[in-house]
Scaffold this active site. Structure first.
Site, PDB file in Angstrom:
ATOM      1  N   LYS A  66      -5.129  85.107  56.296  1.00  0.00           N
ATOM      2  CA  LYS A  66      -6.002  86.054  55.609  1.00  0.00           C
ATOM      3  C   LYS A  66      -5.495  86.319  54.201  1.00  0.00           C
ATOM      4  CE  LYS A  66      -7.594  89.209  58.369  1.00  0.00           C
ATOM      5  NZ  LYS A  66      -7.339  90.344  59.280  1.00  0.00           N
ATOM      6  N   GLY A 146      -9.636  89.452  66.243  1.00  0.00           N
ATOM      7  CA  GLY A 146      -9.623  90.608  67.131  1.00  0.00           C
ATOM      8  C   GLY A 146      -8.290  90.879  67.789  1.00  0.00           C
ATOM      9  N   MET A 148      -5.135  91.460  66.315  1.00  0.00           N
ATOM     10  CA  MET A 148      -4.246  92.441  65.713  1.00  0.00           C
ATOM     11  C   MET A 148      -5.116  93.582  65.185  1.00  0.00           C
ATOM     12  SD  MET A 148      -1.561  90.532  66.109  1.00  0.00           S
ATOM     13  CE  MET A 148      -0.285  90.952  64.979  1.00  0.00           C
ATOM     14  N   ARG A 410     -12.204  82.020  56.081  1.00  0.00           N
ATOM     15  CA  ARG A 410     -11.305  81.145  56.838  1.00  0.00           C
ATOM     16  C   ARG A 410     -12.132  79.987  57.381  1.00  0.00           C
ATOM     17  NH1 ARG A 410     -10.707  85.624  61.485  1.00  0.00           N
ATOM     18  NH2 ARG A 410     -12.849  85.596  62.130  1.00  0.00           N
ATOM     19  N   HIS A 528     -17.424  90.048  69.639  1.00  0.00           N
ATOM     20  CA  HIS A 528     -16.152  89.560  70.165  1.00  0.00           C
ATOM     21  C   HIS A 528     -16.378  88.474  71.211  1.00  0.00           C
ATOM     22  CE1 HIS A 528     -12.693  89.672  72.973  1.00  0.00           C
ATOM     23  NE2 HIS A 528     -12.008  89.699  71.840  1.00  0.00           N
ATOM     24  N   SER A 836       2.837  48.864  84.105  1.00  0.00           N
ATOM     25  CA  SER A 836       1.968  50.020  83.924  1.00  0.00           C
ATOM     26  C   SER A 836       2.766  51.233  84.362  1.00  0.00           C
ATOM     27  CB  SER A 836       0.698  49.864  84.757  1.00  0.00           C
ATOM     28  OG  SER A 836      -0.065  51.044  84.647  1.00  0.00           O
ATOM     29  N   CYS A 903      -0.851  54.705  83.300  1.00  0.00           N
ATOM     30  CA  CYS A 903      -2.041  55.052  84.074  1.00  0.00           C
ATOM     31  C   CYS A 903      -1.911  56.393  84.793  1.00  0.00           C
ATOM     32  CB  CYS A 903      -2.354  53.950  85.074  1.00  0.00           C
ATOM     33  SG  CYS A 903      -1.074  53.723  86.317  1.00  0.00           S
ATOM     34  N   TYR A 923      -1.881  50.174  75.852  1.00  0.00           N
ATOM     35  CA  TYR A 923      -3.041  50.972  76.254  1.00  0.00           C
ATOM     36  C   TYR A 923      -2.631  52.198  77.054  1.00  0.00           C
ATOM     37  CZ  TYR A 923      -2.675  49.015  81.013  1.00  0.00           C
ATOM     38  OH  TYR A 923      -2.245  48.686  82.260  1.00  0.00           O
TER      39      TYR A 923
END
Ligand code: ADP
Ligand code: MG
Ligand code: MG
Length: 947
Positions: A66, A146, A148, A410, A528, A836, A903, A923
């Site tokens: 912020k 929301g 803080m 933001r 919210h 594998s 895998c 892979y």
């Protein structure tokens, strides 16, 4: 010998007396200038204003998101109320050394900075005739909406409120500001908390009481005197409950608030949010102190929130909501129904809410209609910001008597769908390049696009109970609960729940995260509930005004009909519809921007992504999602279907090899058929088939009823079955008679499976398919184990080739899933054509955690930080990962072209995929629905490597 004189604060005088034997002493005079304290001390405060700005967007770590963006906006010439940011480093000092210490560090800088605000605003802090009021806002590195606590209107007291009233000529406004301040400060700084469930918010209880006494419905109906009365009652409550008076000194108020923001970094809801979003505790929050501007100064004042693009769908359409004559938190709190900023948005909203054009124009006109000039300024600011940050912005603004002030910007939170669309559209609009577009989408968030939507057929008969705003897309079906803690309890018991609330607050976070969907009666698209749900990628319908929630009786009523806790409803977060009952869902498709993004991803990707699929249907889904092969086919899954289990049990019950072979012969055609289906679907792509892996007891019933049924079906005695089940019992089946140990003791199983694979491959080859079979031996720990199985496989394949007079190329490889296999990967690699990594077993065996039992202690381990992430979800890089790296090196050293893949479940986890990319695997293989996620994660890993 040295003599030192202090000349002034910063100049020291040294006399050094050098004694040489036999000569007169010489005096060397040395001046040492100590630099002024400011330059050696850490700077803790950075101002931002139209005349002087010290921070900028790149300083997020120090100034929080912020603060850094407030400074950047000032630099861009956007109108922002002047103020300053106290750094996150000060927060760390606070956490480590406490209040007094940090006050000493920042006091002088804060005082100087307040003076700057005073000169910019032409008002004095603590001047009772014309007070400068301030806001105190928290702001961490990553945005925590929301989370803080913000304090508005600071600097007001019994005298200043009169001054403010005289100066603005608006007594109601002055007292409303005071009332809000006492309320926020009393809660956030002084810590006035509810004492019972009825006392949910002690100040709101007092407001409700006064409204009842005055017989008015809305807060806005309260007059100046009522608000004055509220201030008195609030203060009396504080005195009664806390035994302290409300502070009247503005500086005391300021220091109190600053410390409270630091303190709030460690409050429960901030902790929960950090947990859910993996934000480290060490970051700390910055504090922003800023001149107040007032959106509640009458009908030419307003406050609002806007998005430069649609955060739900990603559409390139400026949109947002505002409230006339209101102060910041009112929009987010969802207390009044907000109005739309743009005319287009207003029309769309009215249509969804079934509001006539007449009513819309008179009661809910857009900002574009009622304040066209301010609207133009807002569009200008919004465009400037998006072009500057080159990403969708979420902005907060306040209009004070016709003047626009920007309060925050933001990068906006968005749904997975919006992430994809915004990235692809910004790419087409030339705002960002391909790599940036690819990095903009969180791989995990693609999950939302892959998840089911309502079955259109089922929807036809569904009854719409109510309509709200499409706050966060997706489909959800579940049982109603009204409280967040109940949502948690129900979810723990395995129920799907929809959390129904009037509105949500940060306290509800945990409950929201376990619910399938969220439904609120109040609040807009920026309430919210809406913001948090979109962040979680959770279906949410907000502001369904027809719903009356009765917390006391745990019911909701819509047009006279009542629903109770536990009743089923369904939500469509993309349209805002609320349906009665349970509605079936169906699969989503990979098309449009999503499809394009995935194609683009393949351009930068090095690793292949295969799928774990056991049936032709799964293989088809995997291929549709872009899998480049099957990395794991678990043959045992084929053993359970229909008639097969009978043949499997026959094999298990057989007394000798002849009996087993007879049963296996029945299985052969079925397995062959399965493999034919897989090879057909994966034409041209590799298919890795694992030989039978689980312990045999998994195929026989454990309870007497089913054993009896099995006995009848197989025409054997119950006693025989019981005996065999008893024999199969193991103390630790995970480390028992399973994996290649089955094939070693019963080679005929390996023979049958190999025959089924090779015959299927030849059959498909005849049909013109390009078959690339890979046969995989599970759970190998020694080379001889592998060799024994490889021998059976080769021999069987050769005899099939001889029978058919035709050959086919195929690979024989192994899983690396015991630590020993990883340790001797060089000798295994000489024999096996591929590895594998079975990271599920490898994790279990390396950590010594049984995955099925880890639920008892793993949550504690995660909470205590003993493991940072669940090692079954995200690979333990230091331990298990090291074994993988080692086996990769050893394997490649002995066989240059060895094929390397993984895998386990980890193949679909983005952080693990990145690790496997770095480890150099060829892979990853994951469940079909995670294939697009793994593809994008692999792409991002490759792009990160380029940087
Ligand atoms: P959050 O991080 O929860 O969004 P903020 O610090 O942005 O909290 O504050 C919440 C709201 O308070 C803002 O949206 C804004 O409307 C209002 N607000 C904060 N500072 C000021 C200010 N200086 N003047 C007017 N309103 C403010
Ligand atoms: Mg804000
Ligand atoms: Mg395994």
């Amino acid at each position: 010998m040295v003599t030192i004189f202090m000349l002034s604060d910063d100049i020291l005088l040294f006399f050094s007396h050098l004694h040489c034997l036999g000569c007169t002493p010489k005096y060397h005079i040395v001046y040492l200038v100590i630099p002024p304290p400011m330059s050696t001390q850490t700077k803790y405060v950075y101002v931002f204003s139209s005349s002087k700005t010290e921070g900028e967007a790149s300083m997020k770590n120090l100034l929080g998101g912020k603060g850094a963006n407030l400074a950047e906006m000032c630099r861009l010439g956007i109108v922002v109320p002047p103020g300053f940011t106290i750094t996150t480093e000060a927060c760390t000092e606070y956490t480590q050394k406490g209040k007094k210490h940090v006050l000493n560090l920042i006091k002088a800088e804060v005082q100087q900075s307040v003076a700057l605000i005073e000169s910019e605003m032409g008002k004095k802090f603590g001047d009772n005739a014309d007070p400068l009021l301030l806001s105190v806002r928290s702001g961490a590195r990553a945005s925590m909406p929301g989370m803080m606590d913000t304090i508005l209107n600071l600097g007001i007291n019994d005298e200043a409120v009169e001054g403010l009233a005289r100066k603005t000529g608006n007594e109601r406004f002055a007292w409303d500001s005071y009332r809000r301040f006492v309320q926020m400060y009393g809660d956030v700084v002084m810590g006035l908390k509810p004492v019972s469930k009825e006392d949910h918010d002690p100040f709101e209880v007092i407001i409700d009481m006064l409204k009842a006494e005055k017989r008015v419905k809305l807060d806005t109906d309260l007059e100046a005197d009522d608000l004055r009365e509220l201030v008195q009652r609030f203060k009396a409550l504080i005195r009664a409950r806390l035994g302290r008076d409300f502070p009247t000194d503005p500086w005391e108020q300021l220091w109190g608030s600053v410390m409270a923001v630091f303190e709030s970094w460690n409050n429960d809801r901030a902790r929960v949010y950090r947990e859910l979003n993996e934000i480290p505790e060490s970051w700390g929050t910055a504090v922003n102190v800023q001149a107040m501007v007032f959106g509640n100064l009458g009908n030419s004042s307003a406050t609002g929130v806007a998005f430069t693009r649609d955060a739900g769908t990603g559409e390139d359409l400026f949109n947002g909501e505002f409230l006339v004559n209101a102060q910041g938190e009112d929009v987010v709190a969802g207390i009044r129904t907000p109005q739309q900023i743009t005319l287009e948005g207003s029309h769309r909203w009215a249509q969804l809410a079934c509001i006539s054009e007449e009513e819309r124009r008179s009661q809910y006109p857009s900002l574009e209609e009622i304040m066209p000039e301010v609207y133009q300024q807002l569009v200008h600011a919004e465009t400037t910001l998006e072009n500057h940050y080159k990403d969708m912005q979420d902005v907060e603004f306040t209009i004070q008597e016709g003047k626009l002030w920007m309060l925050q910007t933001r990068n906006g939170k968005r749904t997975g769908a919006a992430m994809v669309r915004i990235a692809m559209e910004m790419l087409r609009q030339g705002m960002i390049d391909e790599k940036t577009a690819l990095m903009r989408v969180g791989p995990d968030r693609l999950d939302e696009l892959l998840h089911p939507i309502f079955d259109t057929e089922a929807l036809k008969d569904a009854r719409v109970l109510a309509r709200g705003l499409p706050a966060s897309p997706g489909a959800a079906t579940g049982q109603i609960v009204f409280f967040a803690d109940e949502a948690e309890e129900w979810a723990k018991k395995g129920h799907s729940v929809i959390l129904v609330r009037l509105e949500t607050s940060p306290e509800d976070l945990r409950g929201m995260s376990v619910a399938k969907g969220i439904l609120t009666a109040r609040g807009g698209m920026t309430s919210h509930a809406a913001v948090v749900a979109r962040g979680m990628g959770k279906c949410c319908v907000s502001g369904a005004g027809a719903i009356h929630v009765d917390y006391k009786n745990h019911t909701m009523t819509i047009e006279g009909q009542t629903w109770h806790e536990g009743d089923w409803i369904s939500l469509n977060g993309s349209t805002g519809e609320v349906y009665e009952g349970q509605i079936t869902t169906m699969e989503a498709a990979l098309s449009g921007d999503f499809g394009e993004l995935m194609q683009l991803a393949d351009k930068y990707r090095r690793m292949e992504v295969r799928a774990n699929a056991d049936t032709p249907e799964e293989a088809a889904i995997a291929r549709k999602f872009g899998a480049t092969g099957i990395g794991l086919c678990r043959t045992e899954h084929m053993f359970f279907e229909g008639e097969r289990i009978i043949a499997v049990r026959e094999m298990i019950l057989a007394d000798d090899e002849t009996g087993r072979r007879k049963a296996l012969a029945k299985l052969l055609p079925m397995q062959r058929g399965d493999f034919e289906g897989l090879f057909r679907e994966m034409n041209g792509l590799p298919v890795t088939i694992r030989l039978l892996d689980p312990p045999l007891h998994e195929f026989v019933p454990q309870d007497e009823d089913n054993q009896q049924a099995m006995a009848r079906e197989m025409k054997v005695s119950l006693g025989k079955i019981k005996m065999r089940v008893e024999e199969l019992h193991e103390f630790n089946p995970m480390m028992g008679h399973r994996g290649c140990r089955l094939g070693i003791t019963y080679p005929e199983i390996t023979e049958m499976q190999t025959r089924a694979i090779i015959e299927a491959a030849l059959n498909m080859k005849v049909k013109g398919m390009d078959v690339r079979a890979e046969i995989m031996v599970p759970l190998v720990g020694t080379v001889r184990e592998f060799n024994a199985q490889a021998e059976v496989i080769s021999r069987t394949a050769e005899s099939v080739f001889a029978e058919r007079g035709e050959r086919i190329q195929f690979l024989i490889g192994t899983m690396i899933e015991t630590p020993r296999a990883a340790l001797i990967a060089d000798s295994v690699g000489k024999q096996a054509e591929f590895f594998s990594f079975g990271t599920n077993d490898l994790t279990q065996l390396t950590l010594g955690f049984s995955r099925d039992d880890a639920g008892k202690f793993l949550p504690h381990y995660l909470k205590k930080g003993i493991y940072e992430r669940d090692p079954f979800q995200s690979i333990d890089q230091q331990g298990v990962g090291l074994l993988v790296q080692m086996a990769v090196q050893k394997g490649r050293a002995v066989r240059k072209d060895i094929e390397l893949g993984i895998c386990g479940e980890h193949g679909g986890d983005p952080a693990s995929v990145e690790f496997f990319h770095r480890t150099g695997l060829d892979y990853v293989s994951c469940s079909p629905f995670r294939v697009p996620i793994a593809r994008l994660a692999a792409t991002q890993a490759a792009i990160r490597e380029l940087k």
